[in-house]
Motif scaffolding. Sequence first.
Motif, PDB file in Angstrom:
ATOM      1  N   LEU A 102       0.831  -1.216   0.000  1.00 41.94           N
ATOM      2  CA  LEU A 102       0.000   0.000   0.000  1.00 41.94           C
ATOM      3  C   LEU A 102       0.861   1.260   0.000  1.00 41.94           C
ATOM      4  N   PRO A 114      -2.047  -0.460 -14.477  1.00 39.77           N
ATOM      5  CA  PRO A 114      -2.843  -0.939 -13.349  1.00 39.77           C
ATOM      6  C   PRO A 114      -1.973  -1.652 -12.300  1.00 39.77           C
ATOM      7  N   PHE A 115      -2.555  -1.878 -11.159  1.00 38.25           N
ATOM      8  CA  PHE A 115      -1.895  -2.537 -10.027  1.00 38.25           C
ATOM      9  C   PHE A 115      -1.456  -3.948 -10.414  1.00 38.25           C
ATOM     10  N   ARG A 117      -0.947  -7.059  -9.121  1.00 36.91           N
ATOM     11  CA  ARG A 117      -1.211  -7.859  -7.935  1.00 36.91           C
ATOM     12  C   ARG A 117      -0.274  -9.052  -7.839  1.00 36.91           C
TER      13      ARG A 117
ATOM     14  N   ALA B 155     -10.938  -1.765  -8.114  1.00 39.33           N
ATOM     15  CA  ALA B 155     -10.429  -3.124  -7.949  1.00 39.33           C
ATOM     16  C   ALA B 155      -9.026  -3.310  -8.516  1.00 39.33           C
ATOM     17  N   LYS B 156      -8.682  -2.546  -9.541  1.00 38.05           N
ATOM     18  CA  LYS B 156      -7.500  -2.926 -10.318  1.00 38.05           C
ATOM     19  C   LYS B 156      -6.373  -1.909 -10.336  1.00 38.05           C
ATOM     20  N   THR B 157      -6.536  -0.789  -9.687  1.00 34.85           N
ATOM     21  CA  THR B 157      -5.460   0.209  -9.791  1.00 34.85           C
ATOM     22  C   THR B 157      -4.920   0.546  -8.410  1.00 34.85           C
ATOM     23  N   LEU B 161      -6.822   0.878  -4.767  1.00 34.61           N
ATOM     24  CA  LEU B 161      -6.403   0.192  -3.534  1.00 34.61           C
ATOM     25  C   LEU B 161      -6.341   1.191  -2.376  1.00 34.61           C
TER      26      LEU B 161
END
Lengths: 510, 303
Positions: A102, A114-115, A117, B155-157, B161
């Motif tokens: 985070l 994008p993140f 994961r 949900a995705k960035t 988060l």
Amino acid sequence: MTPILEARGLSRSFGELRAVDRVSFALAAGEVLALVGENGAGKTTLLNLLLGFYRPDEGEIALDGAVRRWRSPADAEARGLGMVHQHFTLVEPLTVAENVVLGREPRRFGLAGPFDRRRAEREVAEVAEREGLPIDPRGRVAELSVASRQRVEILKVLWRGARVVAFDEPTGALGPAESEALCETVRRLARGGRAVLFVSHKLREVLAVASRVAVLRAGRLVATLDAKGAEPERIARLMVGDASAPPTGLPRPSPGGAASPPPRSRGVDEIVLRLSDAACRDDRGAPALRGVSLALHTGEIVGVAGVDGNGQRELAEVLTGLRPLDAGRLEVEGVDLTFARARELRARGVAHVPEDRLRGGLFGALSVAENLALGSPGPLRRRRLVAEAAAAIRAYDIRPPEPGMRASALSGGNQQKLLLARELGRRPKLVVAVHPTRGLDLNAQALVRARLREAAAGGAAVLLVSFDLDELREIADRIVVLCAGRVTGEAAAREATDGRLGLLMSGAAA
Amino acid sequence: MSELTTLVVSILAFAPPVALAALGGVLSERAGVVNLGLEGIMRFGAFFGAWAALASQSAWVGLSAGALAGGAAGALLAALAIFAEADQIVAGVALNLLALGLVTFLLEWALGAAGGITDPVPALPSLSLGGLGRLPWVAAAAMLLLPALASLLLAKTPLGLRWRAVGENPRAVAAAGVSVRGLRFFAVTASGVAAGLGGALLPLAVLGRFEDRMPAGQGFIALAAVVFGKWSPLGALGAAVFFAGAEALQIEISSSGGALAALVPRGLFLALPYLLTLLALAGFVGRAVPPAADGVPWDPEAR
């Protein structure tokens, strides 16, 4: 050995109070430096100065020999300083990996993507593996035990590349086995070349984990000792600053009150509390107590040991009428109170010292005098309230002695004394005390224990829930162990070794 | 069959304003700020949308102005609730009252609208459906698209988060070196943009003019949709569609006459959506759990 981190004459005041006063020390790689001191001695303020949460009024911080001024905690973090906070800063609905990354999330396709994961989970798994902190990166934090959550906090710091790791009271909520595991983790961090700052109240643990011990008193660094060969008694004396007084003595015997703790004795062998086959659920509806039977006699202190979350809280709530029983029977002095609510139990002489003082015990916005009067019948007459408050303040050494002061303005230790003054002042038959000394300094701890003993000597039965096994052994007559909502064993206090209790707490001996 | 089609068409026509305002509510509450000002923000969006559309004779300019006005109102709420640390509920109510008075004043002063109703405004493009009337497809598309995009964002960035994290535990976000206030300010402003868009659709896509009573409680319906939709963008969309459906059904039944309308009081149908929301809140229709820090002001000094 060149030090990684140096404090040079650090000072910080809050108003009139000089919380940290010209503190200097050096911390080298591979070393664990413990900071010990009473509440308000400046340990946490010192950590906050070193890690950029506060700015020093005077003095400087040097990292690898170069002077640094932190603009923010993020600044200190970027240079390799990390803190494992006493109160976890985790987001429960998120996964372990999400919590760890985070604020510094890896992205796919460069900066704007994008993140990522998967990468986050892979990296967290790698760090966890390397540092010996096994955990599932995909698990939700909400479902983790306290010890696992702490592991996530440590991983957060390590994943961010900390070379200096600070721990603030890390074992406050852990059982003995978990504390031992944490100490091993700390030693391992040091072996791996990191420098560790370790703040704790528990001297035994400090001596087990630290290479050096720095003692703070009233903001000053009064001594730095090698942990090897240091005696806990000597450190405790340095902490309280009174070479003559024994470290666990009372602050000042109150006039007219019992000066020395009364001997442990069981008076008339009469059963005050009888709990039979009690079962109840926790807040989420899962079984919390699964058939607990207990009997408490007059004049007896019974300790309840167990790893956090094994039904201690629910047991205390059942006994004080805050949580309904699904099955079983609750009797106080032979009267069936299975279906009684808190009001009736209080009327029958059950006193409650809850885990969270300001949420379950006191009103922060009300004055000391008003808090003392809570629950007492009859109209509130100001003059009487103040007179009663003044008496309680004397008897319990509440500081500052101001009946009109807001409870939230008192320190934690004084809030606890205030709560105890109210609950024990009603001459209860049964006292349910949950972690009554947690987070208090040694003097306040000693006072709380002495008052609980006095209550028992006066004929009350006391149920004491605590994580501190030394405390349980010191003042309880016997110790029962809760594990997964069942009593897994019982031992007389003097026979209850760490090993025996640990086995019971893990449920292995059941 | 044709009745079902009529129902679908009227849902697509009536649901978008509430759906977008509900999306605004979700965006704000997921970041931990209760946006009770949705009603007022929709009103600003509707008025400035109509005004700009009349002045420019372009529905698109009107739509942009509505979004902008909503964003500004959101930013004002954020400034009050986050930086001035005003109570979020009180600040939201104040915003609603401000919108009520200011818009009524502007309506007369700037537009000189007689009887609280403006001239017809340019409408957003719509699709003719023959006997079924016209479908304002821009509104329908926005209603379907924006919640989906918001869902992906959350949900995705990395931003998503942090957005979710700050609504659950701002301390964790602060500890990670991210500005809680900055994040929340952004979220509440975005919430205002969405609700402002929803409001602007009222004159530009639904009624064809601005009326002083707008949005007539739709902002509060949107608040209910946030809860009924369990604080998820797509859930709130579903709730808005459900409410619009109940509304359409009620109009259908009362206008078609028939035995049912005679038997069941009309008010009962009107109240049905909210009755269901109450039940949902009480935990009968699945559990509704708000973000843990929803409505809790961020105080960095608190312990």
